[in-house]
Design a protein around this motif. Sequence first.
Motif, PDB file in Angstrom:
ATOM      1  N   VAL A 127      26.493  10.358  17.086  1.00 26.57           N
ATOM      2  CA  VAL A 127      26.028  10.714  18.428  1.00 26.57           C
ATOM      3  C   VAL A 127      24.758  11.557  18.345  1.00 26.57           C
ATOM      4  CG1 VAL A 127      26.558  12.037  20.515  1.00 26.57           C
ATOM      5  CG2 VAL A 127      28.287  10.531  19.530  1.00 26.57           C
ATOM      6  N   ILE A 128      24.766  12.563  17.455  1.00 25.32           N
ATOM      7  CA  ILE A 128      23.593  13.426  17.280  1.00 25.32           C
ATOM      8  C   ILE A 128      22.382  12.622  16.823  1.00 25.32           C
ATOM      9  CG2 ILE A 128      22.613  15.347  15.971  1.00 25.32           C
ATOM     10  CD1 ILE A 128      24.657  16.180  18.082  1.00 25.32           C
ATOM     11  N   LEU A 129      22.591  11.724  15.857  1.00 25.20           N
ATOM     12  CA  LEU A 129      21.493  10.904  15.345  1.00 25.20           C
ATOM     13  C   LEU A 129      20.960   9.943  16.404  1.00 25.20           C
ATOM     14  CD1 LEU A 129      22.690  10.035  11.723  1.00 25.20           C
ATOM     15  CD2 LEU A 129      20.780  11.503  12.364  1.00 25.20           C
ATOM     16  N   THR A 130      21.856   9.411  17.217  1.00 20.71           N
ATOM     17  CA  THR A 130      21.433   8.492  18.277  1.00 20.71           C
ATOM     18  C   THR A 130      20.517   9.196  19.268  1.00 20.71           C
ATOM     19  OG1 THR A 130      23.462   7.180  18.108  1.00 20.71           O
ATOM     20  CG2 THR A 130      22.221   7.000  20.153  1.00 20.71           C
ATOM     21  N   ILE A 131      20.954  10.344  19.763  1.00 21.01           N
ATOM     22  CA  ILE A 131      20.173  11.104  20.746  1.00 21.01           C
ATOM     23  C   ILE A 131      18.841  11.558  20.146  1.00 21.01           C
ATOM     24  CG2 ILE A 131      20.109  13.197  22.145  1.00 21.01           C
ATOM     25  CD1 ILE A 131      23.186  12.967  22.363  1.00 21.01           C
ATOM     26  N   THR A 132      18.914  12.147  18.948  1.00 27.92           N
ATOM     27  CA  THR A 132      17.710  12.657  18.286  1.00 27.92           C
ATOM     28  C   THR A 132      16.745  11.532  17.943  1.00 27.92           C
ATOM     29  OG1 THR A 132      19.018  14.453  17.316  1.00 27.92           O
ATOM     30  CG2 THR A 132      16.839  14.030  16.363  1.00 27.92           C
TER      31      THR A 132
END
Length: 462
Positions: A107-112
Amino acid sequence: MKKNVRDFTKGNPVKELLLFSWPIALTLILQNLYNLADVMIIGRFVGDTAMGAVGSAGAVSGVLLMVVSGMTTGVSVVLSQHLGAKDYERVKKCLTSSIYIIVFVAVILTITGIAASGWILEMMHVEGEVLTMAKDYLTIIFAGTIATAFYNAGNSVSRAMGDSVTPMIVLIVTAVINITLNILFVAQFHMGTRGVAYATVIATIISAMVCWVILWHKFTIIHPDRKNLSPDGKAVRQIIKIGVPATLQSSTMTIGALVLQTFVNSFTTAALPVMAAYAAATKIEQMVSYPPGGVSDGMQVFAGQNVGAKKFDRVGKGLSACMKIMLLYSIFAVLVLVFGGGALMGLFTSTETTVNVGQQYLTATAAGIFFCGVDYTLRYTLTGVGDVAASASLSFFELFLRIGAAYVLAYYTPLGYVGIFWATPIAWTVTTVLGVIRYKSGKWKLKSLTGGQEVHRDIEGE
Protein backbone atom coordinates in the motif's frame (compact mmCIF):
# COMPACT_ATOMS: atom_id res chain seq x y z
CA MET A 1 9.85 -32.51 9.20
CA LYS A 2 6.32 -32.26 7.76
CA LYS A 3 5.49 -34.05 4.51
CA ASN A 4 6.37 -32.19 1.29
CA VAL A 5 8.80 -29.87 3.09
CA ARG A 6 12.42 -30.42 1.98
CA ASP A 7 14.55 -31.14 5.04
CA PHE A 8 18.04 -29.70 4.57
CA THR A 9 19.11 -30.79 8.05
CA LYS A 10 19.92 -34.29 6.78
CA GLY A 11 21.21 -35.99 3.65
CA ASN A 12 24.17 -35.28 1.38
CA PRO A 13 24.71 -31.49 1.17
CA VAL A 14 26.00 -31.56 -2.44
CA LYS A 15 23.05 -33.63 -3.65
CA GLU A 16 20.47 -31.61 -1.71
CA LEU A 17 21.86 -28.27 -2.90
CA LEU A 18 22.06 -29.35 -6.54
CA LEU A 19 18.51 -30.75 -6.55
CA PHE A 20 17.20 -27.57 -4.96
CA SER A 21 19.33 -25.06 -6.88
CA TRP A 22 18.94 -26.03 -10.53
CA PRO A 23 15.30 -24.83 -10.77
CA ILE A 24 16.33 -21.53 -9.14
CA ALA A 25 19.15 -21.12 -11.67
CA LEU A 26 16.75 -21.79 -14.54
CA THR A 27 14.25 -19.36 -12.99
CA LEU A 28 16.89 -16.61 -12.92
CA ILE A 29 17.73 -17.20 -16.59
CA LEU A 30 14.03 -17.19 -17.53
CA GLN A 31 13.54 -13.97 -15.57
CA ASN A 32 16.29 -12.32 -17.59
CA LEU A 33 14.75 -13.50 -20.88
CA TYR A 34 11.32 -12.40 -19.64
CA ASN A 35 12.59 -8.85 -19.07
CA LEU A 36 14.30 -8.79 -22.46
CA ALA A 37 11.05 -9.79 -24.17
CA ASP A 38 9.23 -6.71 -22.82
CA VAL A 39 11.84 -4.35 -24.25
CA MET A 40 12.13 -6.21 -27.56
CA ILE A 41 8.37 -6.20 -28.19
CA ILE A 42 7.85 -2.53 -27.38
CA GLY A 43 10.88 -1.61 -29.48
CA ARG A 44 9.83 -3.78 -32.41
CA PHE A 45 6.18 -2.67 -32.60
CA VAL A 46 6.28 0.91 -31.26
CA GLY A 47 9.80 2.26 -31.67
CA ASP A 48 12.89 3.55 -29.91
CA THR A 49 11.08 6.33 -28.04
CA ALA A 50 8.72 3.88 -26.34
CA MET A 51 11.60 1.49 -25.69
CA GLY A 52 13.51 4.31 -24.01
CA ALA A 53 10.46 5.14 -21.91
CA VAL A 54 10.14 1.56 -20.66
CA GLY A 55 13.87 1.47 -19.96
CA SER A 56 13.75 4.70 -17.94
CA ALA A 57 10.64 3.56 -16.10
CA GLY A 58 12.35 0.27 -15.31
CA ALA A 59 15.01 2.10 -13.30
CA VAL A 60 12.25 3.61 -11.13
CA SER A 61 10.19 0.42 -10.75
CA GLY A 62 13.43 -1.32 -9.79
CA VAL A 63 13.17 0.49 -6.46
CA LEU A 64 9.85 -1.29 -5.94
CA LEU A 65 11.45 -4.64 -6.57
CA MET A 66 14.30 -3.89 -4.14
CA VAL A 67 11.91 -3.17 -1.27
CA VAL A 68 9.66 -6.12 -2.05
CA SER A 69 12.64 -8.44 -2.51
CA GLY A 70 14.18 -7.34 0.78
CA MET A 71 11.03 -7.93 2.80
CA THR A 72 10.33 -11.31 1.18
CA THR A 73 13.93 -12.30 1.94
CA GLY A 74 13.11 -11.57 5.57
CA VAL A 75 10.08 -13.86 5.34
CA SER A 76 12.13 -16.65 3.74
CA VAL A 77 14.93 -16.54 6.32
CA VAL A 78 12.58 -16.48 9.32
CA LEU A 79 10.46 -19.34 7.98
CA SER A 80 13.45 -21.52 7.08
CA GLN A 81 15.00 -21.14 10.53
CA HIS A 82 11.78 -22.07 12.34
CA LEU A 83 11.30 -25.00 9.95
CA GLY A 84 14.80 -26.19 10.82
CA ALA A 85 13.92 -25.90 14.52
CA LYS A 86 10.73 -27.95 13.83
CA ASP A 87 8.74 -25.12 15.46
CA TYR A 88 5.68 -25.34 13.23
CA GLU A 89 3.58 -23.10 15.45
CA ARG A 90 6.07 -20.28 14.86
CA VAL A 91 5.99 -21.05 11.14
CA LYS A 92 2.25 -20.32 11.06
CA LYS A 93 2.63 -17.16 13.10
CA CYS A 94 5.44 -15.91 10.88
CA LEU A 95 3.52 -16.59 7.69
CA THR A 96 0.38 -14.82 8.93
CA SER A 97 2.44 -11.88 10.15
CA SER A 98 4.27 -11.69 6.82
CA ILE A 99 0.97 -11.22 4.99
CA TYR A 100 0.17 -8.16 7.11
CA ILE A 101 3.64 -6.76 6.41
CA ILE A 102 3.35 -7.44 2.67
CA VAL A 103 -0.01 -5.67 2.42
CA PHE A 104 1.25 -2.69 4.43
CA VAL A 105 4.44 -2.33 2.34
CA ALA A 106 2.47 -2.75 -0.91
CA VAL A 107 0.00 0.00 0.00
CA ILE A 108 2.81 2.41 0.94
CA LEU A 109 4.72 1.65 -2.27
CA THR A 110 1.60 2.06 -4.39
CA ILE A 111 0.77 5.50 -2.99
CA THR A 112 4.40 6.69 -2.99
CA GLY A 113 5.17 5.28 -6.43
CA ILE A 114 2.18 6.83 -8.17
CA ALA A 115 2.69 10.18 -6.44
CA ALA A 116 6.46 10.45 -6.92
CA SER A 117 7.17 8.64 -10.21
CA GLY A 118 6.79 11.78 -12.35
CA TRP A 119 9.12 13.79 -10.14
CA ILE A 120 11.72 11.00 -10.11
CA LEU A 121 11.61 10.72 -13.91
CA GLU A 122 12.12 14.45 -14.29
CA MET A 123 15.10 14.25 -11.91
CA MET A 124 16.50 11.63 -14.29
CA HIS A 125 16.19 14.18 -17.13
CA VAL A 126 13.37 12.25 -18.83
CA GLU A 127 11.43 14.74 -20.92
CA GLY A 128 8.74 15.23 -23.57
CA GLU A 129 6.97 12.24 -25.08
CA VAL A 130 9.26 9.80 -23.29
CA LEU A 131 8.20 11.29 -19.94
CA THR A 132 4.50 10.90 -20.75
CA MET A 133 4.93 7.28 -21.84
CA ALA A 134 7.06 6.42 -18.80
CA LYS A 135 4.56 8.00 -16.37
CA ASP A 136 1.69 6.04 -17.94
CA TYR A 137 3.71 2.83 -17.60
CA LEU A 138 4.67 3.45 -13.96
CA THR A 139 1.17 4.43 -12.84
CA ILE A 140 -0.12 1.03 -13.96
CA ILE A 141 2.90 -0.88 -12.59
CA PHE A 142 2.67 0.77 -9.16
CA ALA A 143 -1.10 0.16 -9.08
CA GLY A 144 -0.27 -3.54 -9.31
CA THR A 145 2.27 -3.47 -6.48
CA ILE A 146 0.24 -5.73 -4.20
CA ALA A 147 0.23 -8.44 -6.89
CA THR A 148 4.01 -8.10 -7.28
CA ALA A 149 4.47 -8.32 -3.51
CA PHE A 150 2.35 -11.47 -3.17
CA TYR A 151 4.01 -13.04 -6.21
CA ASN A 152 7.49 -12.52 -4.72
CA ALA A 153 6.33 -13.59 -1.27
CA GLY A 154 4.86 -16.79 -2.68
CA ASN A 155 8.16 -17.62 -4.35
CA SER A 156 10.08 -16.92 -1.14
CA VAL A 157 7.76 -19.07 0.96
CA SER A 158 8.02 -21.92 -1.56
CA ARG A 159 11.80 -21.85 -1.40
CA ALA A 160 11.80 -21.63 2.39
CA MET A 161 9.77 -24.84 2.33
CA GLY A 162 12.40 -26.41 0.11
CA ASP A 163 10.30 -26.20 -3.06
CA SER A 164 12.22 -24.53 -5.86
CA VAL A 165 10.26 -26.17 -8.69
CA THR A 166 6.95 -24.36 -8.11
CA PRO A 167 8.48 -20.85 -8.55
CA MET A 168 10.09 -22.06 -11.78
CA ILE A 169 6.78 -23.40 -13.14
CA VAL A 170 4.95 -20.25 -12.08
CA LEU A 171 7.54 -18.07 -13.83
CA ILE A 172 7.15 -20.07 -17.03
CA VAL A 173 3.39 -19.48 -16.82
CA THR A 174 4.04 -15.78 -16.14
CA ALA A 175 6.38 -15.45 -19.11
CA VAL A 176 3.95 -17.11 -21.53
CA ILE A 177 1.02 -14.99 -20.36
CA ASN A 178 3.05 -11.79 -20.34
CA ILE A 179 4.53 -12.24 -23.81
CA THR A 180 1.13 -13.25 -25.25
CA LEU A 181 -0.59 -10.22 -23.72
CA ASN A 182 2.29 -7.96 -24.79
CA ILE A 183 1.83 -8.96 -28.42
CA LEU A 184 -1.97 -8.64 -28.11
CA PHE A 185 -2.00 -5.24 -26.37
CA VAL A 186 0.94 -3.68 -28.20
CA ALA A 187 0.80 -5.18 -31.70
CA GLN A 188 -2.95 -5.64 -32.06
CA PHE A 189 -4.55 -3.02 -29.80
CA HIS A 190 -1.72 -0.44 -30.20
CA MET A 191 -1.72 0.44 -26.48
CA GLY A 192 1.98 1.35 -26.41
CA THR A 193 3.75 1.43 -23.05
CA ARG A 194 0.41 1.11 -21.24
CA GLY A 195 -0.10 -2.22 -23.02
CA VAL A 196 3.24 -3.55 -21.72
CA ALA A 197 2.36 -2.40 -18.20
CA TYR A 198 -1.13 -3.96 -18.27
CA ALA A 199 0.34 -7.22 -19.60
CA THR A 200 2.88 -7.31 -16.77
CA VAL A 201 0.32 -6.61 -14.04
CA ILE A 202 -2.26 -9.10 -15.35
CA ALA A 203 0.37 -11.83 -15.71
CA THR A 204 1.64 -11.10 -12.19
CA ILE A 205 -1.87 -11.26 -10.68
CA ILE A 206 -2.54 -14.64 -12.31
CA SER A 207 0.86 -15.99 -11.28
CA ALA A 208 0.48 -14.80 -7.68
CA MET A 209 -2.87 -16.56 -7.44
CA VAL A 210 -1.48 -19.78 -8.95
CA CYS A 211 1.54 -19.72 -6.64
CA TRP A 212 -0.52 -19.30 -3.46
CA VAL A 213 -3.09 -21.90 -4.49
CA ILE A 214 -0.25 -24.41 -4.98
CA LEU A 215 1.29 -23.41 -1.65
CA TRP A 216 -2.03 -23.79 0.15
CA HIS A 217 -2.67 -27.27 -1.22
CA LYS A 218 0.90 -28.54 -1.02
CA PHE A 219 1.88 -27.32 2.43
CA THR A 220 -0.83 -27.77 5.06
CA ILE A 221 1.75 -26.69 7.59
CA ILE A 222 1.16 -23.04 6.64
CA HIS A 223 -2.60 -23.15 7.28
CA PRO A 224 -3.20 -20.76 10.18
CA ASP A 225 -5.28 -21.61 13.24
CA ARG A 226 -7.71 -19.10 14.71
CA LYS A 227 -5.14 -18.09 17.29
CA ASN A 228 -2.64 -17.29 14.51
CA LEU A 229 -4.86 -14.97 12.47
CA SER A 230 -3.58 -11.79 14.10
CA PRO A 231 -0.02 -10.48 13.59
CA ASP A 232 2.61 -11.71 16.03
CA GLY A 233 4.88 -9.01 17.41
CA LYS A 234 7.96 -11.21 17.65
CA ALA A 235 7.51 -12.51 14.11
CA VAL A 236 7.05 -8.98 12.74
CA ARG A 237 10.24 -7.81 14.47
CA GLN A 238 12.21 -10.78 13.13
CA ILE A 239 11.03 -10.26 9.55
CA ILE A 240 11.80 -6.52 9.67
CA LYS A 241 15.18 -7.24 11.30
CA ILE A 242 16.17 -9.34 8.30
CA GLY A 243 14.13 -7.53 5.65
CA VAL A 244 15.37 -3.96 6.11
CA PRO A 245 19.10 -4.75 5.84
CA ALA A 246 18.32 -7.12 2.96
CA THR A 247 16.58 -4.25 1.17
CA LEU A 248 19.58 -1.98 1.69
CA GLN A 249 21.86 -4.77 0.52
CA SER A 250 19.95 -5.30 -2.72
CA SER A 251 20.05 -1.54 -3.38
CA THR A 252 23.85 -1.61 -3.65
CA MET A 253 23.67 -3.50 -6.95
CA THR A 254 21.40 -0.89 -8.51
CA ILE A 255 23.46 2.03 -7.22
CA GLY A 256 26.71 0.45 -8.40
CA ALA A 257 25.32 -0.22 -11.86
CA LEU A 258 24.13 3.38 -12.22
CA VAL A 259 27.47 4.88 -11.15
CA LEU A 260 29.56 2.60 -13.38
CA GLN A 261 27.23 3.35 -16.28
CA THR A 262 27.94 7.05 -15.72
CA PHE A 263 31.70 6.40 -15.89
CA VAL A 264 31.28 4.32 -19.05
CA ASN A 265 29.23 7.06 -20.72
CA SER A 266 32.03 9.57 -20.19
CA PHE A 267 34.39 7.54 -22.40
CA THR A 268 31.89 6.97 -25.20
CA THR A 269 32.44 8.66 -28.56
CA ALA A 270 31.35 7.97 -32.11
CA ALA A 271 34.69 6.24 -32.76
CA LEU A 272 34.72 4.41 -29.40
CA PRO A 273 31.26 2.91 -28.68
CA VAL A 274 31.98 1.89 -25.09
CA MET A 275 28.36 2.42 -24.03
CA ALA A 276 26.96 0.04 -26.64
CA ALA A 277 29.65 -2.56 -25.93
CA TYR A 278 29.02 -2.30 -22.18
CA ALA A 279 25.27 -2.74 -22.65
CA ALA A 280 25.70 -5.91 -24.72
CA ALA A 281 28.54 -7.35 -22.62
CA THR A 282 26.65 -6.93 -19.34
CA LYS A 283 23.70 -8.84 -20.82
CA ILE A 284 26.08 -11.69 -21.72
CA GLU A 285 27.63 -11.53 -18.26
CA GLN A 286 24.22 -11.81 -16.63
CA MET A 287 23.29 -14.87 -18.67
CA VAL A 288 26.57 -16.60 -17.84
CA SER A 289 26.77 -15.58 -14.18
CA TYR A 290 23.11 -16.26 -13.25
CA PRO A 291 23.32 -20.08 -12.79
CA PRO A 292 25.60 -19.88 -9.68
CA GLY A 293 22.98 -17.52 -8.24
CA GLY A 294 20.73 -20.55 -7.92
CA VAL A 295 23.31 -22.18 -5.65
CA SER A 296 23.66 -18.99 -3.59
CA ASP A 297 19.88 -18.75 -3.14
CA GLY A 298 19.77 -22.43 -2.25
CA MET A 299 22.50 -21.99 0.33
CA GLN A 300 20.49 -19.26 2.04
CA VAL A 301 17.62 -21.69 2.72
CA PHE A 302 20.03 -24.56 3.52
CA ALA A 303 21.88 -22.39 6.07
CA GLY A 304 18.62 -21.10 7.55
CA GLN A 305 17.18 -24.55 8.24
CA ASN A 306 20.42 -25.92 9.68
CA VAL A 307 21.16 -22.99 11.95
CA GLY A 308 17.55 -23.23 13.15
CA ALA A 309 18.22 -26.88 13.98
CA LYS A 310 21.54 -25.88 15.64
CA LYS A 311 23.44 -28.02 13.12
CA PHE A 312 26.18 -25.47 12.59
CA ASP A 313 28.59 -28.05 11.18
CA ARG A 314 26.18 -28.75 8.29
CA VAL A 315 26.25 -25.07 7.36
CA GLY A 316 29.99 -25.46 6.84
CA LYS A 317 29.51 -28.65 4.83
CA GLY A 318 26.94 -26.94 2.65
CA LEU A 319 29.24 -23.98 2.09
CA SER A 320 32.08 -26.35 1.17
CA ALA A 321 29.80 -28.08 -1.32
CA CYS A 322 28.93 -24.69 -2.85
CA MET A 323 32.61 -23.85 -3.28
CA LYS A 324 33.17 -27.06 -5.26
CA ILE A 325 30.16 -26.35 -7.45
CA MET A 326 31.34 -22.77 -8.00
CA LEU A 327 34.83 -23.92 -8.97
CA LEU A 328 33.57 -26.41 -11.55
CA TYR A 329 31.10 -23.94 -13.03
CA SER A 330 33.71 -21.18 -13.11
CA ILE A 331 35.99 -23.27 -15.34
CA PHE A 332 33.13 -23.59 -17.83
CA ALA A 333 32.22 -19.88 -17.54
CA VAL A 334 35.81 -18.72 -18.11
CA LEU A 335 36.06 -20.79 -21.29
CA VAL A 336 32.77 -19.34 -22.57
CA LEU A 337 33.64 -15.74 -21.75
CA VAL A 338 37.25 -15.77 -22.96
CA PHE A 339 36.98 -17.95 -26.04
CA GLY A 340 33.33 -17.40 -26.94
CA GLY A 341 32.90 -13.79 -25.90
CA GLY A 342 33.55 -12.40 -29.35
CA ALA A 343 31.00 -14.71 -30.95
CA LEU A 344 28.41 -13.84 -28.32
CA MET A 345 29.05 -10.11 -28.84
CA GLY A 346 28.47 -10.74 -32.54
CA LEU A 347 24.86 -11.63 -31.75
CA PHE A 348 24.32 -8.00 -30.68
CA THR A 349 26.43 -6.08 -33.19
CA SER A 350 28.57 -6.46 -36.30
CA THR A 351 30.75 -3.44 -35.48
CA GLU A 352 34.29 -4.73 -34.88
CA THR A 353 35.24 -2.00 -32.39
CA THR A 354 32.14 -2.69 -30.29
CA VAL A 355 32.88 -6.42 -30.28
CA ASN A 356 36.48 -5.82 -29.20
CA VAL A 357 35.51 -3.50 -26.34
CA GLY A 358 32.88 -5.99 -25.20
CA GLN A 359 35.47 -8.77 -25.26
CA GLN A 360 37.68 -6.70 -22.97
CA TYR A 361 34.82 -6.46 -20.48
CA LEU A 362 34.08 -10.19 -20.66
CA THR A 363 37.75 -11.05 -20.14
CA ALA A 364 37.82 -8.96 -16.96
CA THR A 365 34.62 -10.64 -15.79
CA ALA A 366 36.11 -14.08 -16.46
CA ALA A 367 39.07 -13.25 -14.20
CA GLY A 368 36.75 -12.73 -11.25
CA ILE A 369 33.84 -15.07 -12.00
CA PHE A 370 34.82 -17.61 -9.31
CA PHE A 371 35.13 -14.90 -6.66
CA CYS A 372 31.78 -13.49 -7.77
CA GLY A 373 30.09 -16.82 -7.00
CA VAL A 374 31.90 -17.26 -3.68
CA ASP A 375 31.28 -13.65 -2.64
CA TYR A 376 27.53 -13.86 -3.18
CA THR A 377 27.29 -17.33 -1.64
CA LEU A 378 29.00 -16.13 1.53
CA ARG A 379 26.65 -13.16 1.76
CA TYR A 380 23.55 -15.30 1.18
CA THR A 381 24.83 -17.77 3.79
CA LEU A 382 25.27 -15.00 6.36
CA THR A 383 21.77 -13.71 5.54
CA GLY A 384 20.33 -17.22 5.91
CA VAL A 385 21.82 -17.72 9.37
CA GLY A 386 20.52 -14.32 10.48
CA ASP A 387 23.81 -12.40 10.32
CA VAL A 388 22.24 -9.96 7.87
CA ALA A 389 24.07 -6.90 9.22
CA ALA A 390 27.41 -8.45 8.27
CA SER A 391 26.05 -9.42 4.87
CA ALA A 392 24.79 -5.88 4.25
CA SER A 393 28.11 -4.42 5.41
CA LEU A 394 29.97 -6.59 2.90
CA SER A 395 27.61 -5.40 0.15
CA PHE A 396 28.19 -1.73 0.97
CA PHE A 397 31.94 -2.26 1.21
CA GLU A 398 31.93 -3.89 -2.22
CA LEU A 399 29.89 -0.99 -3.61
CA PHE A 400 32.34 1.65 -2.38
CA LEU A 401 35.37 -0.39 -3.43
CA ARG A 402 33.95 -1.04 -6.91
CA ILE A 403 33.14 2.64 -7.47
CA GLY A 404 36.43 3.84 -5.97
CA ALA A 405 38.55 1.38 -7.94
CA ALA A 406 36.68 2.19 -11.17
CA TYR A 407 37.21 5.91 -10.69
CA VAL A 408 40.92 5.66 -9.88
CA LEU A 409 41.74 3.10 -12.59
CA ALA A 410 39.71 4.91 -15.25
CA TYR A 411 40.81 8.49 -14.65
CA TYR A 412 44.24 8.19 -13.00
CA THR A 413 45.88 5.30 -14.87
CA PRO A 414 46.54 4.54 -18.55
CA LEU A 415 43.82 1.86 -18.44
CA GLY A 416 41.03 4.35 -19.13
CA TYR A 417 37.63 2.72 -19.63
CA VAL A 418 39.19 -0.75 -19.26
CA GLY A 419 39.86 0.17 -15.63
CA ILE A 420 36.10 0.36 -15.07
CA PHE A 421 35.80 -3.22 -16.29
CA TRP A 422 38.48 -4.49 -13.87
CA ALA A 423 37.10 -2.69 -10.81
CA THR A 424 34.28 -5.20 -10.32
CA PRO A 425 36.41 -8.39 -10.21
CA ILE A 426 38.81 -6.59 -7.86
CA ALA A 427 35.88 -5.77 -5.55
CA TRP A 428 34.57 -9.36 -5.72
CA THR A 429 37.99 -10.72 -4.71
CA VAL A 430 38.53 -8.41 -1.75
CA THR A 431 34.96 -8.84 -0.46
CA THR A 432 35.34 -12.63 -0.72
CA VAL A 433 38.35 -12.48 1.62
CA LEU A 434 36.39 -10.37 4.13
CA GLY A 435 33.41 -12.73 3.87
CA VAL A 436 35.62 -15.72 4.64
CA ILE A 437 37.05 -13.90 7.67
CA ARG A 438 33.54 -13.14 8.97
CA TYR A 439 32.40 -16.72 8.46
CA LYS A 440 35.52 -18.19 10.08
CA SER A 441 35.00 -15.97 13.15
CA GLY A 442 31.94 -18.04 14.03
CA LYS A 443 30.08 -14.97 15.28
CA TRP A 444 27.22 -15.78 12.88
CA LYS A 445 26.28 -18.66 15.18
CA LEU A 446 24.95 -16.12 17.68
CA LYS A 447 22.54 -14.60 15.15
CA SER A 448 20.07 -17.48 15.00
CA LEU A 449 16.48 -16.29 15.30
CA THR A 450 15.60 -19.45 17.23
CA GLY A 451 18.13 -18.73 20.00
CA GLY A 452 21.90 -18.69 19.94
CA GLN A 453 23.19 -17.84 23.38
CA GLU A 454 24.20 -21.44 24.11
CA VAL A 455 26.97 -21.28 21.51
CA HIS A 456 28.88 -18.44 23.21
CA ARG A 457 31.22 -20.89 24.89
CA ASP A 458 31.79 -22.82 21.69
CA ILE A 459 32.91 -19.67 19.88
CA GLU A 460 35.13 -18.58 22.74
CA GLY A 461 36.80 -22.00 22.69
CA GLU A 462 37.47 -21.97 18.93
